[in-house]
Design a protein around this motif. Structure first.
Motif, PDB file in Angstrom:
ATOM      1  N   MET A   1       1.183  -1.168  -0.093  1.00  0.00           N
ATOM      2  CA  MET A   1      -0.177   0.483   0.247  1.00  0.00           C
ATOM      3  C   MET A   1       0.881   1.177   0.020  1.00  0.00           C
ATOM      4  N   LEU A   2       0.698   1.888  -0.740  1.00  0.00           N
ATOM      5  CA  LEU A   2       0.929   3.349  -0.912  1.00  0.00           C
ATOM      6  C   LEU A   2       0.162   4.554  -1.113  1.00  0.00           C
ATOM      7  N   ARG A   3       0.721   5.113   0.450  1.00  0.00           N
ATOM      8  CA  ARG A   3      -0.534   6.423   0.620  1.00  0.00           C
ATOM      9  C   ARG A   3       0.644   7.851   0.110  1.00  0.00           C
ATOM     10  N   PHE A   4       0.216   8.720  -1.081  1.00  0.00           N
ATOM     11  CA  PHE A   4       0.897   9.584  -1.216  1.00  0.00           C
ATOM     12  C   PHE A   4       0.178  11.405  -1.159  1.00  0.00           C
ATOM     13  N   ASN A   5       0.145  12.080  -1.251  1.00  0.00           N
ATOM     14  CA  ASN A   5       0.231  13.807  -0.891  1.00  0.00           C
ATOM     15  C   ASN A   5       0.612  14.386  -1.883  1.00  0.00           C
ATOM     16  N   LEU A   6       0.088  14.773  -2.601  1.00  0.00           N
ATOM     17  CA  LEU A   6       0.896  16.176  -3.990  1.00  0.00           C
ATOM     18  C   LEU A   6       0.423  17.543  -3.597  1.00  0.00           C
ATOM     19  N   ALA A  25      -3.053  16.760  -4.765  1.00  0.00           N
ATOM     20  CA  ALA A  25      -3.834  14.966  -4.679  1.00  0.00           C
ATOM     21  C   ALA A  25      -3.313  14.763  -3.108  1.00  0.00           C
ATOM     22  N   ARG A  26      -4.598  13.831  -2.246  1.00  0.00           N
ATOM     23  CA  ARG A  26      -4.116  12.745  -1.905  1.00  0.00           C
ATOM     24  C   ARG A  26      -4.860  10.973  -1.548  1.00  0.00           C
ATOM     25  N   GLY A  27      -3.743  10.169  -1.644  1.00  0.00           N
ATOM     26  CA  GLY A  27      -4.434   9.259  -2.500  1.00  0.00           C
ATOM     27  C   GLY A  27      -3.834   7.715  -1.517  1.00  0.00           C
ATOM     28  N   VAL A  28      -4.013   6.532  -2.123  1.00  0.00           N
ATOM     29  CA  VAL A  28      -3.645   5.439  -1.604  1.00  0.00           C
ATOM     30  C   VAL A  28      -3.604   4.650  -2.825  1.00  0.00           C
ATOM     31  N   PHE A  29      -3.072   4.396  -3.485  1.00  0.00           N
ATOM     32  CA  PHE A  29      -2.609   2.839  -4.187  1.00  0.00           C
ATOM     33  C   PHE A  29      -2.251   1.744  -4.033  1.00  0.00           C
ATOM     34  N   ASP A  30      -3.372   0.464  -4.068  1.00  0.00           N
ATOM     35  CA  ASP A  30      -3.283  -0.593  -2.808  1.00  0.00           C
ATOM     36  C   ASP A  30      -2.876  -1.939  -4.028  1.00  0.00           C
ATOM     37  N   ASN A  31      -2.362  -2.905  -4.219  1.00  0.00           N
ATOM     38  CA  ASN A  31      -2.280  -3.647  -5.081  1.00  0.00           C
ATOM     39  C   ASN A  31      -3.006  -4.990  -4.475  1.00  0.00           C
TER      40      ASN A  31
END
Length: 150
Positions: A1-6, A25-31
């Motif tokens: 899981m990768l949380r990111f905040n641009l 952008a704030r979000g989560v990339f989850d495989n």
């Protein structure tokens, strides 16, 4: 899981004047638990885009990268020319004007013939394994989520 905040990111398309002058952008990339494209999701908990074409605020989740399903909400305004280019490039042309958007998303992303053709050509250019090597589909999943950032 990768949380990111641009914050205050910018994006420019090569060879055009098209750009996003500010992107938050704030979000989560989850495989997902299976670490496959089917269990992968991207959640944009908050996404704001500011460009010369308009402004958009979005909360979106894309699930199942094999057959993408969108849920969420998009609100904002944009130029009709940009909207026509993005939504239905071969069917609708606009000369000028603006559109106010207030869109709820809930369903599968429609198959776009150009995207399907690109995917098919990409698959045909993948390197083949030497004789006797295992195929990627038969390899066990990684014990940790894989992510590649560039």
């Amino acid at each position: 899981m990768l949380r990111f905040n641009l914050q205050n990111a910018q994006m420019r398309w090569p060879g055009t004047t098209r750009q996003i002058r500010r992107w938050d952008a704030r979000g989560v990339f989850d495989n997902g638990p299976e670490h496959t494209s089917q269990s992968t999701s991207l959640t944009l908990e908050q996404c704001r885009l500011y460009s010369t074409a308009g402004e958009l605020l979005a909360n979106i989740k894309v699930a199942n990268f094999t057959r993408p399903v969108l849920t969420g909400h998009v609100q904002g305004r944009t130029e009709l020319q940009t909207l026509a280019t993005v939504v239905v490039p071969d069917l609708w042309h606009a000369r000028s004007g603006q559109a106010a958007l207030n869109i709820d998303l809930n369903g599968p992303l429609p198959e776009i013939p150009e995207r399907a053709a690109r995917r098919a050509s990409y698959r045909s250019t993948l390197p083949r394994w030497p004789c006797g090597a295992p195929s990627l589909s038969k390899m066990p999943p990684l014990p940790y989520p894989a992510a590649r950032l560039t």
